[in-house]
Design a protein around this motif. Structure first.
Motif, PDB file in Angstrom:
ATOM      1  N   THR A  90     -45.280  30.388 -49.452  1.00  0.00           N
ATOM      2  CA  THR A  90     -45.018  31.403 -48.423  1.00  0.00           C
ATOM      3  C   THR A  90     -46.304  32.069 -47.978  1.00  0.00           C
ATOM      4  O   THR A  90     -46.489  32.349 -46.778  1.00  0.00           O
ATOM      5  CB  THR A  90     -44.032  32.457 -48.956  1.00  0.00           C
ATOM      6  OG1 THR A  90     -42.859  31.819 -49.457  1.00  0.00           O
ATOM      7  CG2 THR A  90     -43.623  33.415 -47.840  1.00  0.00           C
ATOM      8  N   SER A  91     -47.210  32.318 -48.908  1.00  0.00           N
ATOM      9  CA  SER A  91     -48.494  32.925 -48.539  1.00  0.00           C
ATOM     10  C   SER A  91     -49.269  32.012 -47.592  1.00  0.00           C
ATOM     11  O   SER A  91     -49.843  32.471 -46.593  1.00  0.00           O
ATOM     12  CB  SER A  91     -49.329  33.204 -49.797  1.00  0.00           C
ATOM     13  OG  SER A  91     -48.713  34.164 -50.618  1.00  0.00           O
ATOM     14  N   ILE A  92     -49.281  30.720 -47.877  1.00  0.00           N
ATOM     15  CA  ILE A  92     -50.017  29.780 -47.032  1.00  0.00           C
ATOM     16  C   ILE A  92     -49.340  29.652 -45.668  1.00  0.00           C
ATOM     17  O   ILE A  92     -50.010  29.671 -44.624  1.00  0.00           O
ATOM     18  CB  ILE A  92     -50.130  28.411 -47.721  1.00  0.00           C
ATOM     19  CG1 ILE A  92     -51.033  28.514 -48.956  1.00  0.00           C
ATOM     20  CG2 ILE A  92     -50.691  27.365 -46.758  1.00  0.00           C
ATOM     21  CD1 ILE A  92     -51.136  27.241 -49.769  1.00  0.00           C
ATOM     22  N   ASN A  93     -48.020  29.509 -45.657  1.00  0.00           N
ATOM     23  CA  ASN A  93     -47.301  29.387 -44.383  1.00  0.00           C
ATOM     24  C   ASN A  93     -47.483  30.628 -43.515  1.00  0.00           C
ATOM     25  O   ASN A  93     -47.737  30.523 -42.309  1.00  0.00           O
ATOM     26  CB  ASN A  93     -45.807  29.150 -44.642  1.00  0.00           C
ATOM     27  CG  ASN A  93     -45.487  27.690 -44.932  1.00  0.00           C
ATOM     28  OD1 ASN A  93     -46.111  26.786 -44.390  1.00  0.00           O
ATOM     29  ND2 ASN A  93     -44.514  27.459 -45.789  1.00  0.00           N
ATOM     30  N   GLU A  94     -47.359  31.799 -44.109  1.00  0.00           N
ATOM     31  CA  GLU A  94     -47.523  33.028 -43.340  1.00  0.00           C
ATOM     32  C   GLU A  94     -48.988  33.304 -43.025  1.00  0.00           C
ATOM     33  O   GLU A  94     -49.298  33.988 -42.053  1.00  0.00           O
ATOM     34  CB  GLU A  94     -46.902  34.203 -44.098  1.00  0.00           C
ATOM     35  CG  GLU A  94     -45.387  34.094 -44.212  1.00  0.00           C
ATOM     36  CD  GLU A  94     -44.757  35.313 -44.863  1.00  0.00           C
ATOM     37  OE1 GLU A  94     -45.505  36.220 -45.282  1.00  0.00           O
ATOM     38  OE2 GLU A  94     -43.517  35.346 -44.957  1.00  0.00           O
ATOM     39  N   GLY A  95     -49.892  32.752 -43.849  1.00  0.00           N
ATOM     40  CA  GLY A  95     -51.311  32.867 -43.541  1.00  0.00           C
ATOM     41  C   GLY A  95     -51.668  32.137 -42.258  1.00  0.00           C
ATOM     42  O   GLY A  95     -52.583  32.548 -41.528  1.00  0.00           O
ATOM     43  N   CYS A  96     -50.942  31.062 -41.978  1.00  0.00           N
ATOM     44  CA  CYS A  96     -51.182  30.313 -40.726  1.00  0.00           C
ATOM     45  C   CYS A  96     -50.941  31.186 -39.499  1.00  0.00           C
ATOM     46  O   CYS A  96     -51.610  31.028 -38.481  1.00  0.00           O
ATOM     47  CB  CYS A  96     -50.261  29.086 -40.671  1.00  0.00           C
ATOM     48  SG  CYS A  96     -50.635  27.798 -41.879  1.00  0.00           S
ATOM     49  N   THR A  97     -49.991  32.092 -39.595  1.00  0.00           N
ATOM     50  CA  THR A  97     -49.636  32.936 -38.452  1.00  0.00           C
ATOM     51  C   THR A  97     -50.076  34.390 -38.643  1.00  0.00           C
ATOM     52  O   THR A  97     -49.584  35.272 -37.948  1.00  0.00           O
ATOM     53  CB  THR A  97     -48.110  32.888 -38.219  1.00  0.00           C
ATOM     54  OG1 THR A  97     -47.436  33.341 -39.414  1.00  0.00           O
ATOM     55  CG2 THR A  97     -47.650  31.474 -37.906  1.00  0.00           C
ATOM     56  N   ALA A  98     -50.987  34.638 -39.585  1.00  0.00           N
ATOM     57  CA  ALA A  98     -51.399  36.017 -39.872  1.00  0.00           C
ATOM     58  C   ALA A  98     -52.005  36.692 -38.646  1.00  0.00           C
ATOM     59  O   ALA A  98     -51.697  37.852 -38.341  1.00  0.00           O
ATOM     60  CB  ALA A  98     -52.395  36.037 -41.031  1.00  0.00           C
ATOM     61  N   PHE A  99     -52.862  35.984 -37.933  1.00  0.00           N
ATOM     62  CA  PHE A  99     -53.493  36.553 -36.737  1.00  0.00           C
ATOM     63  C   PHE A  99     -52.550  36.505 -35.539  1.00  0.00           C
ATOM     64  O   PHE A  99     -52.514  37.438 -34.731  1.00  0.00           O
ATOM     65  CB  PHE A  99     -54.777  35.804 -36.408  1.00  0.00           C
ATOM     66  CG  PHE A  99     -55.846  35.954 -37.461  1.00  0.00           C
ATOM     67  CD1 PHE A  99     -56.018  37.152 -38.132  1.00  0.00           C
ATOM     68  CD2 PHE A  99     -56.682  34.893 -37.783  1.00  0.00           C
ATOM     69  CE1 PHE A  99     -56.992  37.303 -39.109  1.00  0.00           C
ATOM     70  CE2 PHE A  99     -57.658  35.028 -38.758  1.00  0.00           C
ATOM     71  CZ  PHE A  99     -57.818  36.233 -39.428  1.00  0.00           C
ATOM     72  N   LEU A 169     -57.355  32.420 -44.868  1.00  0.00           N
ATOM     73  CA  LEU A 169     -58.355  32.800 -43.872  1.00  0.00           C
ATOM     74  C   LEU A 169     -58.722  31.611 -42.984  1.00  0.00           C
ATOM     75  O   LEU A 169     -58.777  31.735 -41.749  1.00  0.00           O
ATOM     76  CB  LEU A 169     -59.598  33.344 -44.570  1.00  0.00           C
ATOM     77  CG  LEU A 169     -60.733  33.844 -43.682  1.00  0.00           C
ATOM     78  CD1 LEU A 169     -60.249  34.945 -42.751  1.00  0.00           C
ATOM     79  CD2 LEU A 169     -61.900  34.342 -44.530  1.00  0.00           C
ATOM     80  N   ILE A 170     -58.954  30.473 -43.599  1.00  0.00           N
ATOM     81  CA  ILE A 170     -59.288  29.270 -42.821  1.00  0.00           C
ATOM     82  C   ILE A 170     -58.125  28.876 -41.924  1.00  0.00           C
ATOM     83  O   ILE A 170     -58.301  28.605 -40.728  1.00  0.00           O
ATOM     84  CB  ILE A 170     -59.666  28.112 -43.763  1.00  0.00           C
ATOM     85  CG1 ILE A 170     -61.011  28.390 -44.441  1.00  0.00           C
ATOM     86  CG2 ILE A 170     -59.728  26.786 -43.001  1.00  0.00           C
ATOM     87  CD1 ILE A 170     -61.417  27.344 -45.456  1.00  0.00           C
ATOM     88  N   LEU A 171     -56.916  28.849 -42.485  1.00  0.00           N
ATOM     89  CA  LEU A 171     -55.748  28.442 -41.697  1.00  0.00           C
ATOM     90  C   LEU A 171     -55.432  29.466 -40.610  1.00  0.00           C
ATOM     91  O   LEU A 171     -54.977  29.101 -39.526  1.00  0.00           O
ATOM     92  CB  LEU A 171     -54.545  28.257 -42.608  1.00  0.00           C
ATOM     93  CG  LEU A 171     -54.606  27.045 -43.550  1.00  0.00           C
ATOM     94  CD1 LEU A 171     -53.403  27.027 -44.482  1.00  0.00           C
ATOM     95  CD2 LEU A 171     -54.653  25.741 -42.740  1.00  0.00           C
ATOM     96  N   GLY A 172     -55.664  30.750 -40.898  1.00  0.00           N
ATOM     97  CA  GLY A 172     -55.417  31.761 -39.873  1.00  0.00           C
ATOM     98  C   GLY A 172     -56.286  31.557 -38.653  1.00  0.00           C
ATOM     99  O   GLY A 172     -55.818  31.682 -37.504  1.00  0.00           O
ATOM    100  N   VAL A 173     -57.559  31.216 -38.868  1.00  0.00           N
ATOM    101  CA  VAL A 173     -58.475  30.954 -37.751  1.00  0.00           C
ATOM    102  C   VAL A 173     -58.085  29.668 -37.030  1.00  0.00           C
ATOM    103  O   VAL A 173     -58.000  29.634 -35.788  1.00  0.00           O
ATOM    104  CB  VAL A 173     -59.928  30.868 -38.258  1.00  0.00           C
ATOM    105  CG1 VAL A 173     -60.866  30.426 -37.135  1.00  0.00           C
ATOM    106  CG2 VAL A 173     -60.381  32.207 -38.829  1.00  0.00           C
TER     107      VAL A 173
END
Length: 269
Positions: A90-99, A169-173
Motif C-alpha cells: 500500500t505504501s508503494i502503490n500510494e507513493g506512486c500517486t503521492a504528488f 520518492l522515485i515512483l512519485g516523481v
C-alpha cells in the motif's frame, strides 16, 4: 554556483531537510486522512483491523490445510506476513500517486515536496499500528509466546521504512510524469506478492530453487527483517546486509533523481 553534479543532491537534501524539520505537517495530514476516511463510522479505522483479521483467519485456515502445516505455526506466520505486506504494497502503490493526489496543495501552497511522501508513509504506518493489534491476539489463540527476538523488529521496521521512502520518492516523481506507471506498479506488486513468502513458507519450496528464489527477491529481505523477529527467529545476516545495501544505493539514486526533477513536478501535475 555549484556544479551540476553537486547542485542536484544539494537541492534534494534541502527539500528533504525542510520536510523533516516541519514533520508535524506530514503527521497532521496523515491523521486527517485516516480520520476523514472513517468520519461517520462508529468503529472507525478499526474496520481495517477487522477486515485484516477476517482475511488472516480465512487464508490461515485454507492455506494451512493445503500446505498441511500446523495452525499453531502457520497462523502467526500468515498474520505477520499479510500485515507487513499490506504496509509495503500500500505504501508503494500510494507513493506512486503521492504528488498527483496532492496536486491542489502543491500548486497553491509553498511546501517541501517530500512532505507528501512522508504523509503517505505516516498514513500507512498508522494503519499498520491498528493492524498489528491482531498479532498478540493470534499468538494468544494458538498458545504461543513471543521471544526476546521481537525487539529486533524495531530496527527492522526502521530499515524497511527507509527503503520504502526512497522507493516512494522515485515512483512519485516518475508517476507524476508518466501516469501509466501507477498501473504498471500495481500489477507488478501483485506478481511480486506470489513470488514472496507471504502466503507460503520458504521451506515449502523445492530444495534446488529455494535459496536462489529467495536471495534474488529484494522484497523477501525487506519483509524478513520484521517478519522473522516477530515469529521468534533471528533474521539472517544476508537479509540485513541486503536491506542496508538497498538503502544506500536506492537513496543515492533517489537524491539525484529528486534533485534533478523536483522543480518540474508542479508542471507535470
Amino acid at each position: 554556483m555549484l556544479p551540476t553534479k553537486t547542485r542536484f543532491p544539494a537541492e534534494a537534501f534541502a527539500d528533504i531537510g525542510a520536510a523533516l524539520e516541519k514533520h508535524y505537517l506530514a503527521t497532521t495530514f496523515s491523521w486527517q486522512d485516516v480520520a476523514q476516511r472513517y468520519r461517520r463510522s462508529r468503529v472507525g479505522v478499526f474496520w481495517l483491523t477487522i477486515n485484516m483479521g477476517v482475511l488472516i483467519g480465512a487464508l490461515g485456515f485454507v492455506f494451512g490445510t493445503l500446505f498441511r502445516t500446523p495452525m499453531q505455526e502457520f497462523l502467526p506466520y500468515i498474520c505477520v506476513s499479510l500485515i507487513f505486506w499490506g504496509f509495503i504494497s500500500t505504501s508503494i502503490n500510494e507513493g506512486c500517486t503521492a504528488f498527483v493526489s496532492a496536486e491542489g496543495i502543491i500548486l497553491q501552497v509553498r511546501m517541501p515536496l517530500f512532505t507528501h511522501i512522508l504523509r503517505t508513509l505516516y498514513r500507512n504506518a498508522i494503519i499498520l499500528g491498528h493492524n498489528i493489534l491482531i498479532y498478540p491476539l493470534v499468538l494468544l489463540a494458538v498458545g504461543r509466546m513471543p521471544t526476546w527476538y521481537v525487539f529486533l523488529a524495531v530496527p527492522g521496521f526502521v530499515i524497511l521504512s527507509l527503503n520504502l521512502l526512497w522507493v516512494m520518492l522515485i515512483l512519485g516523481v516518475l508517476c507524476a510524469r508518466y501516469r501509466d506507471m501507477t498501473q504498471v506498479m500495481q500489477n507488478l506488486l501483485q506478481v511480486i506478492m506470489y513470488l514472496t513468502p507471504v502466503m507460503w513458507m520458504p521451506r515449502t519450496l523445492p530444495e534446488g530453487i529455494s535459496r536462489l528464489l529467495l536471495d534474488l527477491n529484494p522484497f523477501y529481505h525487506l519483509i524478513s527483517v520484521v517478519q522473522q523477529p516477530l515469529l521468534g527467529e533471528l533474521p539472517s545476516t544476508t537479509s540485513w546486509i541486503a536491506c542496508v545495501a538497498f538503502a544506500v544505493v536506492g537513496w543515492t539514486v533517489a537524491l539525484f533523481l529528486f534533485g534533478r526533477y523536483r522543480h518540474r513536478v508542479p508542471y507535470w501535475l
